[in-house]
Design an enzyme around this catalytic site. Structure first.
Site, mmCIF file in Angstrom:
data_model
loop_
_atom_site.group_PDB
_atom_site.id
_atom_site.type_symbol
_atom_site.label_atom_id
_atom_site.label_comp_id
_atom_site.label_asym_id
_atom_site.label_seq_id
_atom_site.Cartn_x
_atom_site.Cartn_y
_atom_site.Cartn_z
ATOM 1 N N GLY A 177 41.909 39.137 41.846
ATOM 2 C CA GLY A 177 40.631 38.663 42.360
ATOM 3 C C GLY A 177 39.447 39.119 41.532
ATOM 4 O O GLY A 177 38.293 38.992 41.958
ATOM 5 N N LYS A 178 39.714 39.628 40.337
ATOM 6 C CA LYS A 178 38.620 40.070 39.470
ATOM 7 C C LYS A 178 38.043 38.887 38.687
ATOM 8 O O LYS A 178 36.895 38.913 38.257
ATOM 9 C CB LYS A 178 39.131 41.139 38.496
ATOM 10 C CG LYS A 178 39.598 42.419 39.192
ATOM 11 C CD LYS A 178 40.471 43.287 38.279
ATOM 12 C CE LYS A 178 40.928 44.559 38.997
ATOM 13 N NZ LYS A 178 41.849 45.374 38.164
ATOM 14 N N MET A 179 38.895 37.904 38.468
ATOM 15 C CA MET A 179 38.488 36.677 37.783
ATOM 16 C C MET A 179 38.603 35.537 38.787
ATOM 17 O O MET A 179 39.575 35.504 39.566
ATOM 18 C CB MET A 179 39.425 36.372 36.597
ATOM 19 C CG MET A 179 39.482 37.456 35.530
ATOM 20 S SD MET A 179 38.003 37.462 34.492
ATOM 21 C CE MET A 179 37.588 39.212 34.588
#
Lengths: 298, 298, 298, 298
Positions: B271-273
């Protein structure tokens, strides 16, 4: 000149035999053999203080026992916050899983799975982390150095692992980049909730590691993966006569000029490595090289 | 499917033309072209908060102006202490020099020269650093965050550079690993002399960067060399909908499992990108790729 | 010692300006600058015979015009059969396409698409190859050396490209591994059909390239990607006083001991490189480095 | 999902135990474990024809016995001329020696020492090569394929090694790039002296290897180092249903687009690898990986 001898595979061969034969071969095999020999020497040299630096996701990759094993012979441990977070996750009863590097990351995200190359972790592990920090935060607030905080975590965590071993054996553990990790996030989470404020000064741990480097009679270093742990040990060594023994395992390139890929001999120019030291740079995935080097000594 | 077009070199060709042609080619050339386009998009998107992470000895390698140029369009800057130390050294009037990676490091050590791959630095630069910190230490003692300390250094340093620009333009600059650097050593030197004690909490700067990630409408990231700067931005992005634009320049391998070599798409699982983001991984020495990508936009 | 100068990006900057500035920087940037200078020197040195070796899928990646451009200044060309096959495919009117390295290869296979990292090719191109060899096989049967065969293909192929240029300019082209390529497969296809038998002796082309190396007053070498082309030129240089100028572009590692990753200076021990020669090893994807180096000269 | 298990080092541990534990770990360790398992499967599958491709200077690096050991289970062997030349040199009584990759190559050249990374060879070995080819050239003139020539060398060479084993066990050995090697140079030397002319057609050996691929019930492949040997086997596999088992050991990068660094799964798009096949890409120096993988099976 010593002739190269060809490695012979035998049925039921021991790792120590193979690593011994590797030393008589060339290229990377020879370096594995040399590394095993140098690590043995630094462990057996009673005058030698051994510094271990570990970067890269070694715990998710199944290297936890290798590292706790190393800690029996190591005097100073510098590590990334990520490795400690993954260690803590396992010591709280969670696990890492076999995955696939060609996976569809969107689909993993929907399933709540975080990927680290070919290793998977459930995103739900953060719940246990939250609980652990929620429960023990008041204890953590009392810590005045990063080392104290990490020892305290090691003391309070239920199951064995790297953190617990560092606490139990009182191994000086340094993690200057602790803010950059799940542990950092957990601390931040409590702080922003207004549960209290830490006062752990960023420069406080430097004194101890530099003192150790300064006062050690001889120094040995083992670097896994470079990064901040390598550099932090290297800068402390500037306040000494340089490392007498050194083994570095990395797959990073020298050409891009970063500290992680720099061969150990570059450190001679800086005075971080002794001119008369015994060094070897092992270009290899640490999950392959470390078990070989260590089992090769036994 | 779009056909590959062959790059044509012309006399007096502009970089923007070449980078435009690269985008129509394959392998790494295409990625340089895409990276230039994505950086342009994130700079032109008024809703986008741009995070720049820089590791690796970029200042010694002649990339200082490139980085200060980038700071005109960047909203958050995360960097290694080493780069800031080398920047400070230059802003105090010292220089880095052309060297040779095949040099004899023992001989360099005798001459008082520190080697960083093919770049040399005189060890005597530390004297100016000592003087600067000796003179201004009482000012530094007042700082309560790493960012404040770095801004203060930028304010007090005589000549232009990265630190001064961050101060002048009030760019949020984060350096969680500051203890692991010459700046750290200079602070430690004064502290152990008993000149005073800092109280800069290790978790303090986390609030600001996570707040920025949390509240940003859109997010773009540029990672040079991975390391702690990449990871620190990545973990902050977990508190957002993920990066919408991303360019990563590294020569590290994905296979060894470290954060530095992980392709950006791995961050989708965490969920960082953002799933819908535009990303490109550029496998290239940053001293080659960065000038091309940036000049390609102009 | 010469100080490192920081690269400054300007609006509308020319590649020659940037490459000139790169030479004043460090790490890989400096090497791009030096490479451009060395290539210029060897091209301008009237006494110098220039050997170009090309491995890696340069044609699919959009480097065809770059290579045909180089052939204006090169005296001897050694190349892999794969590059010549892809050149021939394009000279028969087919194309390569932009693809994605994260594609599902099973699905590509069903669609009849062959993948080369992020470049795609339709498997149907083989039909045009078959037709071309079917039609011209009797001509090819007359050839007595690999060079003759390649020149003949260049003569008969309808459109411009590397093969046609080598034929038209009578550039000695060597491809010792021609059997290992689509061209090899096409020849084999006709031979097993009983359409005739070639008699192209495997050692025949060696005479010419060694003669050229032997009689050249000075020698320059450009290696793209290592492999057989590099090694074949290197072994010919043993019959000379060694290369006077050398530029190598590769992303292979020295540590694994293969010829492709070996730095040029290793060749000094063998007498393949002159002790007084000017060499540079560029660690970079050739699709990025080659256009820069060549455009930098103009 | 299967949990990652942490590797435990034991005193006197066998390689087979360690490799078994590696399979339960992550990153490269897991791949070593999988590779060992896949090689075992292909060797035990009676229906499987095993193709071995070897590039990189394996013989100088002490891997000769490893390769001759592999030849007990391998059905087709494709190799670089360099490895065969070094094998021949040893079978003529000469040796390779431990050296140092940081050596002064000019000084080595004066001492008549050729360097291959950290391995040295006396330049005087060429005298024995000359004698051997001088003595046996008339026999070599009769050979009609490269395989015949290599078997003949194996027959006539006094001591054991790869070439002799291929001859004795009648293992189909292919070396399309034979002209690019010391053996090629020795043949060329006699030919230019006017001692006779060979007639070994460059396309002749293709028939046999493609026939083998075509008629094999199942196919397994082991690639060491990529290069021409990998590609030559790959192209033959296009005339089959693709490889059912595959292990590749290389340190080359996928990003630069060359065949050597391409992951095996890319071959699925081409039909060289079967969709249902079992493959693993091992990113490791082959001198480390090969002994582990093979000893791990025993």
């Amino acid at each position: 000149m010593e002739p190269i001898k060809h490695i012979k595979i035998k049925k039921g061969m021991k790792i120590s035999e193979l690593v011994g034969e590797m030393k008589n071969a060339g290229f990377g095999a020879e370096k594995i053999g040399k590394a095993s020999e140098i690590v043995k020497k630094m462990f057996n040299d009673k005058k030698c203080t051994v510094f271990l630096g570990v970067a890269g996701a070694m715990v998710p990759a199944g290297m936890k026992e290798i590292i706790t094993g190393l800690l029996d012979d190591v005097n100073v441990f510098v590590v990334t916050g990520a490795n400690l977070t993954h260690d803590l996750i396992e010591s709280l009863g969670e696990k890492h899983y076999h995955g696939n590097e060609f996976s569809d990351d969107e689909s993993l995200n929907k399933q709540g799975i975080d990927r680290i190359y070919n290793v998977f972790m459930k995103n739900s592990v953060y719940e246990k982390l939250e609980d652990f920090f929620e429960k023990n935060f008041s204890e953590f607030l009392k810590c005045k150095t990063i080392k104290e905080l990490l020892w305290k975590i090691g003391e309070l965590v239920p199951e064995d692992g790297i953190l617990k071993k560092c606490y139990e054996k009182k191994i000086p553990i340094f993690c200057p980049g602790i803010a950059d990790s799940g542990i950092g996030l957990m601390m931040w989470g409590r702080i922003v909730e207004g549960r209290g404020k830490t006062s752990i000064d960023i420069f406080e741990d430097m004194k101890e590691i530099i003192d150790i480097a300064w006062t050690a009679e001889k120094r040995g270093i083992i670097y896994v993966g470079g990064g901040l742990p390598k550099n932090f040990i290297q800068q402390s060594l500037q306040f000494s006569k340089g490392a007498d023994y050194g083994v570095q395992i990395t797959t990073d390139r020298a050409e891009s000029g970063g500290s992680s890929g720099a061969p150990l001999k570059e450190g001679i120019s800086w005075g971080k490595m002794a001119k008369t030291g015994e060094f070897v740079d092992v270009f290899c995935d640490a999950t392959i090289a470390l078990p070989l080097i260590l089992a090769g000594m036994k």
